[in-house]
Design a protein around this motif. Structure first.
Motif, PDB file in Angstrom:
ATOM      1  N   LYS A  85      13.101   7.946  -4.019  1.00  0.00           N
ATOM      2  CA  LYS A  85      14.109   7.152  -3.314  1.00  0.00           C
ATOM      3  C   LYS A  85      13.674   6.904  -1.871  1.00  0.00           C
ATOM      4  O   LYS A  85      13.845   5.795  -1.340  1.00  0.00           O
ATOM      5  N   GLU A  86      13.103   7.908  -1.222  1.00  0.00           N
ATOM      6  CA  GLU A  86      12.651   7.736   0.163  1.00  0.00           C
ATOM      7  C   GLU A  86      11.576   6.657   0.272  1.00  0.00           C
ATOM      8  O   GLU A  86      11.588   5.865   1.205  1.00  0.00           O
ATOM      9  N   VAL A  87      10.650   6.639  -0.676  1.00  0.00           N
ATOM     10  CA  VAL A  87       9.614   5.598  -0.687  1.00  0.00           C
ATOM     11  C   VAL A  87      10.269   4.236  -0.872  1.00  0.00           C
ATOM     12  O   VAL A  87       9.960   3.274  -0.157  1.00  0.00           O
ATOM     13  N   GLY A  88      11.194   4.139  -1.806  1.00  0.00           N
ATOM     14  CA  GLY A  88      11.906   2.879  -2.040  1.00  0.00           C
ATOM     15  C   GLY A  88      12.635   2.398  -0.795  1.00  0.00           C
ATOM     16  O   GLY A  88      12.567   1.211  -0.443  1.00  0.00           O
ATOM     17  N   ASP A  89      13.318   3.303  -0.123  1.00  0.00           N
ATOM     18  CA  ASP A  89      14.043   2.934   1.100  1.00  0.00           C
ATOM     19  C   ASP A  89      13.084   2.417   2.173  1.00  0.00           C
ATOM     20  O   ASP A  89      13.363   1.418   2.842  1.00  0.00           O
ATOM     21  N   LEU A  90      11.954   3.107   2.344  1.00  0.00           N
ATOM     22  CA  LEU A  90      10.964   2.698   3.337  1.00  0.00           C
ATOM     23  C   LEU A  90      10.379   1.320   2.996  1.00  0.00           C
ATOM     24  O   LEU A  90      10.252   0.446   3.861  1.00  0.00           O
ATOM     25  N   LEU A  91      10.043   1.112   1.728  1.00  0.00           N
ATOM     26  CA  LEU A  91       9.490  -0.179   1.305  1.00  0.00           C
ATOM     27  C   LEU A  91      10.501  -1.312   1.488  1.00  0.00           C
ATOM     28  O   LEU A  91      10.147  -2.405   1.948  1.00  0.00           O
ATOM     29  N   GLU A  95       9.964  -4.513   3.847  1.00  0.00           N
ATOM     30  CA  GLU A  95      10.022  -5.886   3.325  1.00  0.00           C
ATOM     31  C   GLU A  95      11.074  -6.706   4.069  1.00  0.00           C
ATOM     32  O   GLU A  95      10.814  -7.853   4.460  1.00  0.00           O
ATOM     33  N   THR A  96      12.242  -6.135   4.288  1.00  0.00           N
ATOM     34  CA  THR A  96      13.318  -6.829   4.993  1.00  0.00           C
ATOM     35  C   THR A  96      12.881  -7.256   6.391  1.00  0.00           C
ATOM     36  O   THR A  96      13.228  -8.337   6.862  1.00  0.00           O
ATOM     37  N   GLU A  97      12.097  -6.404   7.051  1.00  0.00           N
ATOM     38  CA  GLU A  97      11.639  -6.689   8.408  1.00  0.00           C
ATOM     39  C   GLU A  97      10.364  -7.546   8.432  1.00  0.00           C
ATOM     40  O   GLU A  97       9.843  -7.849   9.509  1.00  0.00           O
ATOM     41  N   GLY A  98       9.856  -7.921   7.246  1.00  0.00           N
ATOM     42  CA  GLY A  98       8.681  -8.785   7.169  1.00  0.00           C
ATOM     43  C   GLY A  98       7.387  -8.110   7.571  1.00  0.00           C
ATOM     44  O   GLY A  98       6.414  -8.764   7.927  1.00  0.00           O
ATOM     45  N   ARG A  99       7.370  -6.789   7.491  1.00  0.00           N
ATOM     46  CA  ARG A  99       6.165  -6.045   7.867  1.00  0.00           C
ATOM     47  C   ARG A  99       5.276  -5.853   6.636  1.00  0.00           C
ATOM     48  O   ARG A  99       5.718  -5.960   5.501  1.00  0.00           O
ATOM     49  N   LEU A 100       4.032  -5.499   6.881  1.00  0.00           N
ATOM     50  CA  LEU A 100       3.015  -5.418   5.850  1.00  0.00           C
ATOM     51  C   LEU A 100       3.235  -4.245   4.895  1.00  0.00           C
ATOM     52  O   LEU A 100       3.562  -3.134   5.327  1.00  0.00           O
ATOM     53  N   ILE A 101       3.019  -4.525   3.604  1.00  0.00           N
ATOM     54  CA  ILE A 101       3.020  -3.518   2.543  1.00  0.00           C
ATOM     55  C   ILE A 101       1.721  -3.711   1.769  1.00  0.00           C
ATOM     56  O   ILE A 101       1.394  -4.830   1.363  1.00  0.00           O
ATOM     57  N   ALA A 102       0.972  -2.625   1.576  1.00  0.00           N
ATOM     58  CA  ALA A 102      -0.313  -2.715   0.884  1.00  0.00           C
ATOM     59  C   ALA A 102      -0.353  -1.668  -0.233  1.00  0.00           C
ATOM     60  O   ALA A 102      -0.027  -0.506  -0.003  1.00  0.00           O
ATOM     61  N   ALA A 103      -0.733  -2.098  -1.437  1.00  0.00           N
ATOM     62  CA  ALA A 103      -0.776  -1.202  -2.590  1.00  0.00           C
ATOM     63  C   ALA A 103      -2.028  -1.495  -3.407  1.00  0.00           C
ATOM     64  O   ALA A 103      -2.385  -2.655  -3.614  1.00  0.00           O
ATOM     65  N   ILE A 104      -2.679  -0.450  -3.873  1.00  0.00           N
ATOM     66  CA  ILE A 104      -3.940  -0.593  -4.607  1.00  0.00           C
ATOM     67  C   ILE A 104      -3.864   0.148  -5.938  1.00  0.00           C
ATOM     68  O   ILE A 104      -3.144   1.148  -6.068  1.00  0.00           O
ATOM     69  N   CYS A 105      -4.605  -0.347  -6.925  1.00  0.00           N
ATOM     70  CA  CYS A 105      -4.794   0.316  -8.210  1.00  0.00           C
ATOM     71  C   CYS A 105      -3.500   0.333  -9.024  1.00  0.00           C
ATOM     72  O   CYS A 105      -2.974  -0.710  -9.371  1.00  0.00           O
ATOM     73  N   ALA A 106      -2.950   1.494  -9.316  1.00  0.00           N
ATOM     74  CA  ALA A 106      -1.693   1.597 -10.061  1.00  0.00           C
ATOM     75  C   ALA A 106      -0.472   1.488  -9.150  1.00  0.00           C
ATOM     76  O   ALA A 106       0.647   1.322  -9.629  1.00  0.00           O
ATOM     77  N   ALA A 107      -0.663   1.555  -7.835  1.00  0.00           N
ATOM     78  CA  ALA A 107       0.463   1.567  -6.898  1.00  0.00           C
ATOM     79  C   ALA A 107       1.321   0.299  -6.897  1.00  0.00           C
ATOM     80  O   ALA A 107       2.506   0.389  -6.568  1.00  0.00           O
ATOM     81  N   PRO A 108       0.811  -0.886  -7.271  1.00  0.00           N
ATOM     82  CA  PRO A 108       1.724  -2.022  -7.359  1.00  0.00           C
ATOM     83  C   PRO A 108       2.891  -1.780  -8.335  1.00  0.00           C
ATOM     84  O   PRO A 108       3.936  -2.411  -8.202  1.00  0.00           O
ATOM     85  N   THR A 109       2.737  -0.849  -9.271  1.00  0.00           N
ATOM     86  CA  THR A 109       3.873  -0.520 -10.148  1.00  0.00           C
ATOM     87  C   THR A 109       5.014   0.107  -9.349  1.00  0.00           C
ATOM     88  O   THR A 109       6.173  -0.015  -9.728  1.00  0.00           O
ATOM     89  N   ALA A 110       4.697   0.762  -8.232  1.00  0.00           N
ATOM     90  CA  ALA A 110       5.741   1.302  -7.355  1.00  0.00           C
ATOM     91  C   ALA A 110       6.474   0.168  -6.645  1.00  0.00           C
ATOM     92  O   ALA A 110       7.680   0.266  -6.394  1.00  0.00           O
TER      93      ALA A 110
END
Length: 188
Positions: A85-91, A95-110
């Motif tokens: 839940k903490e990861v979800g809240d941070l993401l 996203e709401t603030e338009g800041r960068l999110i980067a995910a590699i490998c299996a992490a796009p499933t998160a």
């Protein structure tokens, strides 16, 4: 210009190459990286039994503002990121603030698990494709950038992934200088 700061989230089972290569590249570019454990322990046992000790637990640093939130892959690590839940809240805040999110490998499933970036172009480790194609425009490029989302494929693409984050946070020249210093020739 103030120094850019990022947070890289780790859980047991994270892919160590993706984490360490990305951290190293960002720090070479003089970007601050906070390695944050999303579990209640300081040292994370990664997918190949390499231990990485975090700078902080996510609970202690989750309310800070970051220029980028970075998610390394690894199947077990990505599942933990998806279930936090903490990861979800941070993401969602990122996203709401338009800041960068980067995910590699299996992490796009998160990203999918937390409802981030639906409809955008992404990539992932090939075996994750079927989990993602309905909610995203799936590409098989080494690195895919769509707005504030950067995704990449796996351990061998971690160099290009890290350099793309540098380019997005700073500029192309900074990324090229880091690549040159590492003798990495595949970044243009």
């Amino acid at each position: 210009m103030s120094k850019k700061n990022t947070i890289l989230l780790l859980a047991d089972g994270a892919e160590e190459m993706e984490a360490v290569i990305t951290i190293d590249i960002l720090r070479r570019a003089e970007i601050d990286v906070t390695i944050a454990s999303i579990i209640d322990q300081e040292c994370i046992k990664c997918s190949r039994n390499v231990k990485i000790c975090a700078d902080a637990k996510l609970e202690a640093v989750k309310d800070k503002q970051y220029d980028a939130v970075i998610l390394p892959g690894g199947l077990a690590g990505s599942k933990a990121l998806s279930n936090s839940k903490e990861v979800g809240d941070l993401l969602k805040k990122q996203e709401t603030e338009g800041r960068l999110i980067a995910a590699i490998c299996a992490a796009p499933t998160a990203l999918k698990a937390h409802g981030i970036g639906f409809g955008k172009q992404i990539t992932s480790y090939p075996s994750m494709k079927d989990q993602l194609i309905g909610d995203y425009k799936y590409l098989e490029d080494v690195v895919v950038t769509d707005g504030n989302i950067i995704t990449s494929r796996g351990p061998a693409t971690a160099f290009a992934f890290g350099l793309t984050i540098v380019e997005k946070l700073l500029d192309k020249t900074s990324a090229l200088n880091v690549a040159k210093g590492m003798l990495y020739k595949d970044y243009e």
